[in-house]
Design a protein around this motif. Structure first.
Motif, PDB file in Angstrom:
ATOM      1  N   PRO A 133       2.616  39.878 -30.433  1.00 44.53           N
ATOM      2  CA  PRO A 133       3.857  39.204 -30.809  1.00 44.53           C
ATOM      3  C   PRO A 133       3.900  37.759 -30.314  1.00 44.53           C
ATOM      4  O   PRO A 133       3.254  37.405 -29.335  1.00 44.53           O
ATOM      5  CB  PRO A 133       4.925  40.032 -30.103  1.00 44.53           C
ATOM      6  N   LYS A 134       4.688  36.955 -31.018  1.00 44.71           N
ATOM      7  CA  LYS A 134       4.992  35.623 -30.521  1.00 44.71           C
ATOM      8  C   LYS A 134       5.883  35.793 -29.301  1.00 44.71           C
ATOM      9  O   LYS A 134       6.488  36.853 -29.100  1.00 44.71           O
ATOM     10  CB  LYS A 134       5.703  34.807 -31.592  1.00 44.71           C
ATOM     11  N   LEU A 135       5.962  34.759 -28.480  1.00 42.58           N
ATOM     12  CA  LEU A 135       6.731  34.857 -27.234  1.00 42.58           C
ATOM     13  C   LEU A 135       8.174  35.270 -27.496  1.00 42.58           C
ATOM     14  O   LEU A 135       8.715  36.144 -26.804  1.00 42.58           O
ATOM     15  CB  LEU A 135       6.685  33.533 -26.473  1.00 42.58           C
ATOM     16  N   GLY A 136       8.809  34.667 -28.477  1.00 42.40           N
ATOM     17  CA  GLY A 136      10.204  35.005 -28.771  1.00 42.40           C
ATOM     18  C   GLY A 136      10.380  36.463 -29.129  1.00 42.40           C
ATOM     19  O   GLY A 136      11.341  37.115 -28.705  1.00 42.40           O
ATOM     20  N   THR A 137       9.450  36.989 -29.901  1.00 42.53           N
ATOM     21  CA  THR A 137       9.495  38.404 -30.286  1.00 42.53           C
ATOM     22  C   THR A 137       9.264  39.289 -29.070  1.00 42.53           C
ATOM     23  O   THR A 137       9.940  40.310 -28.897  1.00 42.53           O
ATOM     24  CB  THR A 137       8.450  38.697 -31.372  1.00 42.53           C
ATOM     25  N   ALA A 138       8.333  38.905 -28.209  1.00 44.07           N
ATOM     26  CA  ALA A 138       8.064  39.681 -26.992  1.00 44.07           C
ATOM     27  C   ALA A 138       9.308  39.747 -26.115  1.00 44.07           C
ATOM     28  O   ALA A 138       9.628  40.796 -25.549  1.00 44.07           O
ATOM     29  CB  ALA A 138       6.898  39.069 -26.226  1.00 44.07           C
ATOM     30  N   ILE A 139      10.023  38.642 -26.023  1.00 46.80           N
ATOM     31  CA  ILE A 139      11.252  38.606 -25.220  1.00 46.80           C
ATOM     32  C   ILE A 139      12.298  39.535 -25.817  1.00 46.80           C
ATOM     33  O   ILE A 139      12.951  40.299 -25.096  1.00 46.80           O
ATOM     34  CB  ILE A 139      11.776  37.165 -25.101  1.00 46.80           C
TER      35      ILE A 139
END
Length: 69
Positions: A33-39
């Motif tokens: 995932p992209k960082l935003g999605t991981a968050i």
């Protein structure tokens, strides 16, 4: 962790505002995932990003210890 919290993949995907297919691929390690999605996934599950996406690779850890910073 998701199962321990009593959450389905569908519930996490909805809370993280991603498709079920995308979440499933992330959980299976077939996609990162992209960082935003991981968050968003971490928030949905109630855990830290670091804990959810930590590296548990003994070879990596042995190599990392050999490298002097």
């Amino acid at each position: 962790m998701r199962r321990n919290k009593g959450l389905s993949q569908r519930e996490v995907a909805l809370l993280a505002n991603i498709t079920l297919t995308n979440y499933s691929k992330i959980e299976l390690g077939k996609s990162e995932p992209k960082l935003g999605t991981a968050i968003l996934i971490a928030k949905a599950i109630g855990e830290s990003v670091e804990l959810l996406f930590s590296v548990k690779d003994e070879k990596y850890e042995r190599t990392r210890k050999k490298v002097q910073y």
